[in-house]
Design an enzyme around this catalytic site. Structure first.
Site, PDB file in Angstrom:
ATOM      1  N   HIS A 157       0.813  -1.162   0.114  1.00 25.48           N
ATOM      2  CA  HIS A 157       0.036  -0.121   0.152  1.00 25.48           C
ATOM      3  C   HIS A 157       0.959   1.333  -0.082  1.00 25.48           C
ATOM      4  O   HIS A 157       0.598   2.147  -0.893  1.00 25.48           O
ATOM      5  CB  HIS A 157      -0.762  -0.020   1.276  1.00 25.48           C
ATOM      6  CG  HIS A 157      -1.734   1.166   1.477  1.00 25.48           C
ATOM      7  ND1 HIS A 157      -3.346   1.300   1.321  1.00 25.48           N
ATOM      8  CD2 HIS A 157      -1.404   2.146   1.802  1.00 25.48           C
ATOM      9  CE1 HIS A 157      -3.532   2.205   1.616  1.00 25.48           C
ATOM     10  NE2 HIS A 157      -2.700   3.115   1.910  1.00 25.48           N
ATOM     11  N   GLU A 158       1.844   1.324   0.929  1.00 25.26           N
ATOM     12  CA  GLU A 158       2.773   2.417   1.118  1.00 25.26           C
ATOM     13  C   GLU A 158       3.422   2.731  -0.151  1.00 25.26           C
ATOM     14  O   GLU A 158       3.776   3.906  -0.861  1.00 25.26           O
ATOM     15  CB  GLU A 158       3.798   2.467   2.379  1.00 25.26           C
ATOM     16  CG  GLU A 158       2.781   2.585   3.532  1.00 25.26           C
ATOM     17  CD  GLU A 158       1.883   3.608   3.861  1.00 25.26           C
ATOM     18  OE1 GLU A 158       1.917   4.866   3.037  1.00 25.26           O
ATOM     19  OE2 GLU A 158       0.923   3.304   4.590  1.00 25.26           O
ATOM     20  N   HIS A 203       1.598   4.264  -3.017  1.00 25.63           N
ATOM     21  CA  HIS A 203       1.553   5.724  -2.943  1.00 25.63           C
ATOM     22  C   HIS A 203       2.529   6.339  -3.544  1.00 25.63           C
ATOM     23  O   HIS A 203       2.760   7.230  -4.287  1.00 25.63           O
ATOM     24  CB  HIS A 203       1.384   6.208  -1.219  1.00 25.63           C
ATOM     25  CG  HIS A 203       0.192   6.094  -0.793  1.00 25.63           C
ATOM     26  ND1 HIS A 203      -1.073   6.551  -1.257  1.00 25.63           N
ATOM     27  CD2 HIS A 203      -0.258   5.472   0.646  1.00 25.63           C
ATOM     28  CE1 HIS A 203      -2.158   6.251  -0.356  1.00 25.63           C
ATOM     29  NE2 HIS A 203      -1.513   5.725   0.762  1.00 25.63           N
ATOM     30  N   HIS A 219      -5.690   7.327  -2.394  1.00 20.96           N
ATOM     31  CA  HIS A 219      -6.560   6.186  -2.113  1.00 20.96           C
ATOM     32  C   HIS A 219      -7.840   6.044  -2.855  1.00 20.96           C
ATOM     33  O   HIS A 219      -8.386   6.987  -3.497  1.00 20.96           O
ATOM     34  CB  HIS A 219      -7.196   6.698  -0.672  1.00 20.96           C
ATOM     35  CG  HIS A 219      -5.973   6.418   0.633  1.00 20.96           C
ATOM     36  ND1 HIS A 219      -5.702   7.323   1.317  1.00 20.96           N
ATOM     37  CD2 HIS A 219      -5.142   5.492   0.678  1.00 20.96           C
ATOM     38  CE1 HIS A 219      -4.753   6.919   1.973  1.00 20.96           C
ATOM     39  NE2 HIS A 219      -4.295   5.825   1.903  1.00 20.96           N
ATOM     40  N   TYR A 228     -10.172   2.418   2.019  1.00 17.79           N
ATOM     41  CA  TYR A 228     -10.211   2.495   3.332  1.00 17.79           C
ATOM     42  C   TYR A 228     -10.890   1.286   3.756  1.00 17.79           C
ATOM     43  O   TYR A 228     -11.963   0.975   3.154  1.00 17.79           O
ATOM     44  CB  TYR A 228     -10.955   3.822   3.924  1.00 17.79           C
ATOM     45  CG  TYR A 228     -10.098   5.087   3.955  1.00 17.79           C
ATOM     46  CD1 TYR A 228      -8.834   5.328   3.728  1.00 17.79           C
ATOM     47  CD2 TYR A 228     -10.812   6.377   4.260  1.00 17.79           C
ATOM     48  CE1 TYR A 228      -8.132   6.618   3.796  1.00 17.79           C
ATOM     49  CE2 TYR A 228     -10.077   7.487   4.310  1.00 17.79           C
ATOM     50  CZ  TYR A 228      -8.889   7.698   4.069  1.00 17.79           C
ATOM     51  OH  TYR A 228      -8.241   8.674   4.194  1.00 17.79           O
TER      52      TYR A 228
END
Ligand SMILES: *[C@@H]1O[C@H](CO)[C@@H](O)[C@H](O)[C@H]1NC(C)=O
Ligand SMILES: *[C@@H]1O[C@H](CO)[C@@H](O)[C@H](O)[C@H]1NC(C)=O
Ligand SMILES: *[C@@H]1O[C@H](CO)[C@@H](O)[C@H](O)[C@H]1NC(C)=O
Ligand SMILES: *[C@@H]1O[C@H](CO)[C@@H](O)[C@H](O)[C@H]1NC(C)=O
Ligand SMILES: *[C@@H]1O[C@H](CO)[C@@H](O)[C@H](O)[C@H]1NC(C)=O
Ligand SMILES: *[C@@H]1O[C@H](CO)[C@@H](O)[C@H](O)[C@H]1NC(C)=O
Ligand SMILES: *[C@@H]1O[C@H](CO)[C@@H](O)[C@H](O)[C@H]1NC(C)=O
Ligand SMILES: *[C@@H]1O[C@H](CO)[C@@H](O)[C@H](O)[C@H]1NC(C)=O
Ligand SMILES: *[C@@H]1O[C@H](CO)[C@@H](O)[C@H](O)[C@H]1NC(C)=O
Ligand SMILES: [Zn+2]
Length: 701
Positions: free
Chosen positions: A152-153, A156, A162, A211
């Site tokens: 996930h990071e 980014h 998101h 999320y």
């Protein structure tokens, strides 16, 4: 004397049992709470943009669209010394997932202008896109050492926002503003399509960038409600990339092939993926959907899809002992020199029928290829699809050769192969196959211990799966007494155990397996001062194998929130009522040393002698210029040409809240994928119909 010894031992035993009761049997790294990225960062009091994004002051949020915010296909990185050992190992595993499923690769930094410095800061966060700042930080703090968190990071860093900040998100989810903690509403902003390009991919509930329903909530009610209620418990998954995550990444970076994926075949198409029948053998492999002696259905679809469901079958009942049938893959071109071949095998023939795996390797001297035996699979259990992994080490172009071999004894069936996958990755070391799985979920009998396994260094271990809890399944790693204990180092240093619940999707690239890793820290102590990872015969409790043999089991180390039962029943984790847990225990001691700063180039000394880095910065050469690599800590870092400036999370995070939001209702038609066979990918219905199907399968075996 002997007698005295014996009674002393007995006394010691009972002591151990008592102390075993006093301390809990297992240590929970999560303290029983499933902490998502946002919970971790919130718990630390961080107020990052959207929970885990670091904005630099000048960021015009145009990032994802701009070419100049992209990284090269091979991203230089530095794993800083501040990282926890387990985190370092998991980061390298996350890189492997990128290599398997995308064209993004990673290499240790050797002085390139821009690189990602992965360090242990406070919490888990990253900037969005390549900020061209030289050393760009990405924090993997405490409890962030989960593979999907790291994926996930890095998404980014590669340029992704998101999922629920897409301009069209209100068509798919409802944000319940009054349940959001006051002051945190900005985390639910959306961006128009000038800022965040959805790359012509539909809204993705299964994205690893979405999320979860509990994000930033005040109270217990969800803050995000999906408009299709089936997806309420799907959003927020932290297992692996979703299909659409990959599609977007591959579109943004123009990927056409991945680094480590080579081939796969589920035999659904008549061309059998270019596989060829061998010559000089006695019979052929047949492409069929059901064999008279079993299996009743293929493995890919388990017979649930009408008009499909094929596998390859070698009928050993119609040939004499010693007869063979050869099936060869198409020509394959390795890039990395090590491969893992995976496939499912079903034996309905004689117990002594065997499958031999060969490699036909071609080189300049050997234009016709030379055949090398890699593995003989004997004593193949009958009546069930079995998962096999075979490690290959091929550097030249090659074919994989499957040779069925008729053994002695009566045969009413033969050997069947399905769902072959070949990738340039390392094979898992062990497989724990659990049968009759469904009825164990949530039942008091759901306390399972794996058979004993040995790590590559020789440590004996066991995995414990606790399914008795009502909502979550727990998984723990135990060292146990083993044959090599006298020769091994204690307390056990830096062995990383990676436990993977296999998503049995036929296509390896579509699998979203659930993985957790833990590492043995030789300095870790228990409440009473003894070493946690000391020799099990010293600190363990008495336990028994099913055959009655006694052994000692050290305390478990793992998590009680490995996966929710809801997710466990989704996707293809359970297939034909079987579950596979893949296990790898490897030595990661070598990661406890500073990553080589840069490849020494001529003149490096001279260039570096001209400058002095302040605050313990290290000099390195990049683009033929001397630059400083500055130190970082929990939530501070040094920056500037000579590391002269100090920064910290508190003073540099600029939260730009105001943003005019234009919602484009572009996607008026929600594409509903309604074919049963693809539907089960998201959520397997437990309707009576499905139960019947599962039962049918069970009896079929
Ligand atoms: C949470 O909700 C309670 C009750 O509605 C309210 O008093 C409190 O201020 C809220 N807290 C936050 C951080 O929003
Ligand atoms: C991808 O391809 C497009 C069109 O060919 C090109 O404009 C773009 O620069 C490429 N992007 C990358 C990251 O290679
Ligand atoms: C390769 O095979 C061909 C045809 O079977 C044969 O003519 C040739 O001599 C072989 N080459 C070598 C190097 O064995
Ligand atoms: C590997 O991937 C292919 C993709 O089609 C699939 O058919 C096959 O079942 C997979 N094999 C295994 C063992 O996962
Ligand atoms: C699974 O359950 C079936 C029927 O209840 C039983 O016959 C079989 O032995 C079980 N298999 C295992 C491996 O426990
Ligand atoms: C299994 O989990 C349950 C519920 O969380 C817990 O009470 C029990 O102690 C656990 N059992 C073992 C052997 O870890
Ligand atoms: C601590 O507990 C372990 C077993 O859990 C026991 O072997 C050891 O003797 C204990 N140490 C102390 C100092 O009590
Ligand atoms: C019992 O099982 C254990 C673990 O599988 C094995 O090491 C041991 O040799 C077995 N003992 C006997 C007597 O078969
Ligand atoms: C690395 O090893 C040294 C010496 O063995 C030890 O002091 C240090 O704590 C280790 N570092 C990490 C991150 O575990
Ligand atoms: Zn994020």
């Amino acid at each position: 004397m002997r007698l005295w010894n014996l009674s002393w031992f007995l006394f010691f035993d009972s002591l151990l049992v008592i102390s075993g009761l006093q301390t809990p049997e297992s240590f929970d790294i999560d303290g029983g709470i499933d902490q998502d990225i946002f919970d971790i960062n919130e718990g630390l009091g961080l107020d990052l943009f959207e929970g885990d994004i670091r904005l630099d002051g000048v960021q015009d949020r145009n990032s994802i669209i701009g070419e100049n915010y992209r990284w090269p296909h091979t991203i230089p990185y530095v794993l800083e010394d501040s990282l926890e050992m387990n985190a370092k190992g998991v980061i390298l595993n996350a890189f492997e997932r990128y290599r398997l499923k995308t064209c993004i690769d990673f290499k240790p930094w050797t002085g390139e202008a821009n690189y990602i410095s992965v360090f242990k800061g406070s919490g888990c966060w990253s900037s969005v896109g390549n900020r061209h700042v030289g050393r760009q930080e990405l924090s993997i703090g405490a409890n962030c050492d989960r593979i999907a968190t790291i994926q996930h990071e890095f998404l980014h860093a590669l340029g992704f926002w998101h999922e629920q900040s897409r301009s069209d998100r209100d068509d798919y989810v409802r944000i319940i503003w009054e349940r959001i903690q006051s002051g945190k509403e900005h985390n639910f902003n959306t961006y128009d399509d000038k800022v965040s390009d959805s790359l012509n991919v539909p809204y993705d509930y299964t994205s690893v960038m979405h999320y979860s329903k509990t994000a930033f909530r005040n109270g217990t009610e969800p803050t995000i409600v999906t408009r299709i209620s089936d997806f309420e418990d799907v959003i927020g998954q932290r297992m692996d990339f979703s299909d659409y995550d990959l599609l977007k990444l591959n579109r943004l970076y123009n990927c056409s092939s991945s680094l480590s994926f080579m081939d796969s075949c589920d035999f659904e198409l008549e061309n059998v993926c270019g596989m060829i029948q061998g010559s000089g053998d006695n019979t052929d492999w047949q492409r069929i959907s059901r064999a008279p002696g079993g299996p009743e259905s293929d493995h890919s679809n388990m017979g649930q899809c009408q008009g499909s469901g094929f596998f390859m079958h070698f009928d050993s009942s119609s040939v004499n002992m010693g007869a063979t049938a050869v099936l060869e893959s198409r020509m394959l071109y390795p890039k990395r020199g090590f491969q893992c071949l995976q496939f499912y095998l079903y034996n309905s023939g004689s117990g002594s029928d065997q499958l031999n795996i060969y490699i036909r390797e071609y080189s300049a001297d050997n234009v016709n290829g030379s055949l090398n035996l890699v593995e003989e699979l004997k004593d193949i259990p009958t009546g069930n699809w079995q998962l096999y992994h075979v490690t290959l080490k091929v550097t030249n172009k090659f074919r994989v050769v499957f040779e069925g071999h008729r053994g002695s004894g009566a045969s009413l069936g033969g050997l069947s192969i399905d769902d072959i996958n070949l990738s340039e990755t390392r094979c898992p070391h062990h497989i724990w196959h659990i049968r009759n799985f469904t009825q164990l979920i949530g039942s008091p009998e759901g306390i399972l211990y794996s058979p004993a396994f040995y790590s590559s260094k020789g440590y004996a271990f066991q995995i414990h799966l606790n399914l008795s809890h009502l909502t979550d399944a727990g998984i723990y790693f135990h060292l146990i007494s083993g044959a090599n204990d006298d020769q091994l180092q204690w307390p056990c240093p830096w062995q990383q155990a990676t436990m993977t619940l296999l998503d049995q999707n036929p296509d390896i690239r579509q699998r979203m397996s659930n993985q957790r890793s833990v590492t043995t820290d030789p300095f870790m102590t228990t409440d009473n001062g003894s070493y946690f990872w000391d020799r099990p015969s010293k600190v363990g409790t008495v336990a028994f194998f099913p055959n009655g043999t006694e052994f000692r089991r050290g305390r478990g180390y793992g998590t009680s929130t490995f996966i929710t039962h809801e997710r466990l029943k989704s996707r293809n984790f359970i297939k034909g009522n079987d579950v596979f847990i893949l296990l790898t225990v490897e030595d990661i001691s070598h990661l406890n040393s500073t990553q080589d700063p840069s490849v020494p180039t001529p003149g490096i000394k001279d260039l570096c002698s001209e400058i002095t880095c302040q605050n313990d910065g290290i000099c390195a050469v990049q683009d033929d210029k001397a630059v400083c690599r500055c130190p970082v800590g929990e939530d501070w870092w040094y920056m500037g040409e000579r590391c002269e400036k100090r920064g910290s999370t508190r003073d540099t995070i600029v939260i730009a809240v105001s943003s005019t939001v234009t919602v484009f209702a572009l996607m008026l038609i929600i594409t509903l994928v309604s074919v049963y066979c693809t539907r089960k990918k998201y959520r397997q219905r437990t309707s009576s119909n499905a139960v019947n199907k599962t039962l049918e399968n069970e009896y079929a075996f």
